[in-house]
Design a protein around this motif. Structure first.
Motif, short mmCIF file in Angstrom:
data_model
loop_
_atom_site.label_atom_id
_atom_site.label_comp_id
_atom_site.label_asym_id
_atom_site.label_seq_id
_atom_site.Cartn_x
_atom_site.Cartn_y
_atom_site.Cartn_z
N ARG A 40 -25.98 -45.91 -39.78
CA ARG A 40 -24.95 -44.89 -39.60
C ARG A 40 -23.67 -45.25 -40.35
N LYS A 98 -15.74 -42.26 -39.70
CA LYS A 98 -14.60 -41.89 -38.87
C LYS A 98 -13.99 -40.60 -39.40
N ARG A 126 -20.67 -52.09 -31.39
CA ARG A 126 -20.40 -50.86 -32.15
C ARG A 126 -20.55 -49.65 -31.22
N ARG A 181 -19.72 -45.25 -30.84
CA ARG A 181 -19.34 -43.95 -31.41
C ARG A 181 -18.54 -43.20 -30.34
N ASP A 197 -14.38 -37.97 -34.23
CA ASP A 197 -15.75 -38.50 -34.19
C ASP A 197 -15.67 -39.83 -34.93
N THR A 200 -16.90 -43.93 -35.38
CA THR A 200 -17.77 -45.07 -35.17
C THR A 200 -17.00 -46.33 -35.54
#
Length: 238
Positions: free
Chosen positions: A37, A41, A169, A171, A226, A228
């Protein structure tokens, strides 16, 4: 303008209950590879009122600040979205928010009012800064500052796989909204006299100053994110 990548240790806090929306997926580990992924950001920003802005920040334009707390649910979080082009720069920042939790995003948080939300614009040598603290002084009719709180809602907090044992990590997906105001650097005499006269005759009022007399201006900032991001591993992630 100062970016919000580092969390200022400000002690004066305003308690705000923030209600999340949507399906919560806190602590859920996805089967997809976090590395695949990448650290994507993005933040969308809409500002209306005395100032109108609409933009989307991506990648390095999105700032995430995080300070793990010693107790569960005592983490600090900041978010920011930058836009810069041809000498103009805009930044919308949120936080520090004390009480951010990976496992319980709906828990009670403390938004520091004077740093809770900020909209900053700069053009050449001219700049302006709208913040939630000024909104409380000039526009908020609620003594507790309910209208000056940052509303930060998470629809998803998803734990991803991490190849680094020292990092976790996640999201983060959600929305934000806050009121902010631009106050004069030096209030005029009419502004200060009116405030003092009212207090002497009637006592405390909210807001303490007359926004029109003081030439204060207000905006509403809202948007979505959104993000990560890798966070340091703690004994308890929440």
């Amino acid at each position: 303008m100062t970016r919000t990548c580092y969390l200022p240790l400000v002690l004066t806090a305003l308690i705000a209950t923030l209600t999340g929306c949507g399906d919560k997926e806190a602590g859920k580990t996805t089967s997809a590879s976090g590395a695949a992924r990448g650290l994507e950001k993005s933040m969308t920003v809409d500002v209306s009122g005395a100032l109108n802005l609409h933009y989307e920040a991506k990648g390095d334009q999105v700032g995430v600040g995080f300070l793990p707390g010693k107790l569960p649910g005592s983490n600090w979080l900041t978010l920011s979205a930058d836009q810069e082009a041809e000498g103009d720069r805009n930044e919308v920042s949120i936080g520090p928010i004390l009480g951010f939790s990976f496992d319980n995003p709906d828990q009670e948080k403390q938004a520091i009012m004077f740093q809770g939300g900020r909209v900053e614009v700069a053009h050449d040598e001219n700049s302006a800064s709208y913040d939630t603290g000024s909104y409380y002084q000039y526009f908020d009719t609620d003594k507790s500052g309910a209208n000056s709180n940052v509303r930060l809602d998470f629809s998803k907090i998803e734990k991803l796989e991490s190849s680094n044992t020292l990092l976790e990590r996640y999201r983060l997906v959600g929305t934000f909204q806050f009121n902010a105001a631009l106050s004069p650097e030096q209030p005029n005499d009419e502004c200060t006299r009116e405030s003092a006269a009212y207090a002497a005759e009637h006592g405390e009022r909210h807001p303490g100053f007359d926004a029109k007399l003081c030439n204060a201006k207000s905006v509403v900032a809202k948007g979505s994110f959104d993000i990560t991001q890798d966070f340091p591993v703690t004994a308890k992630a929440g």
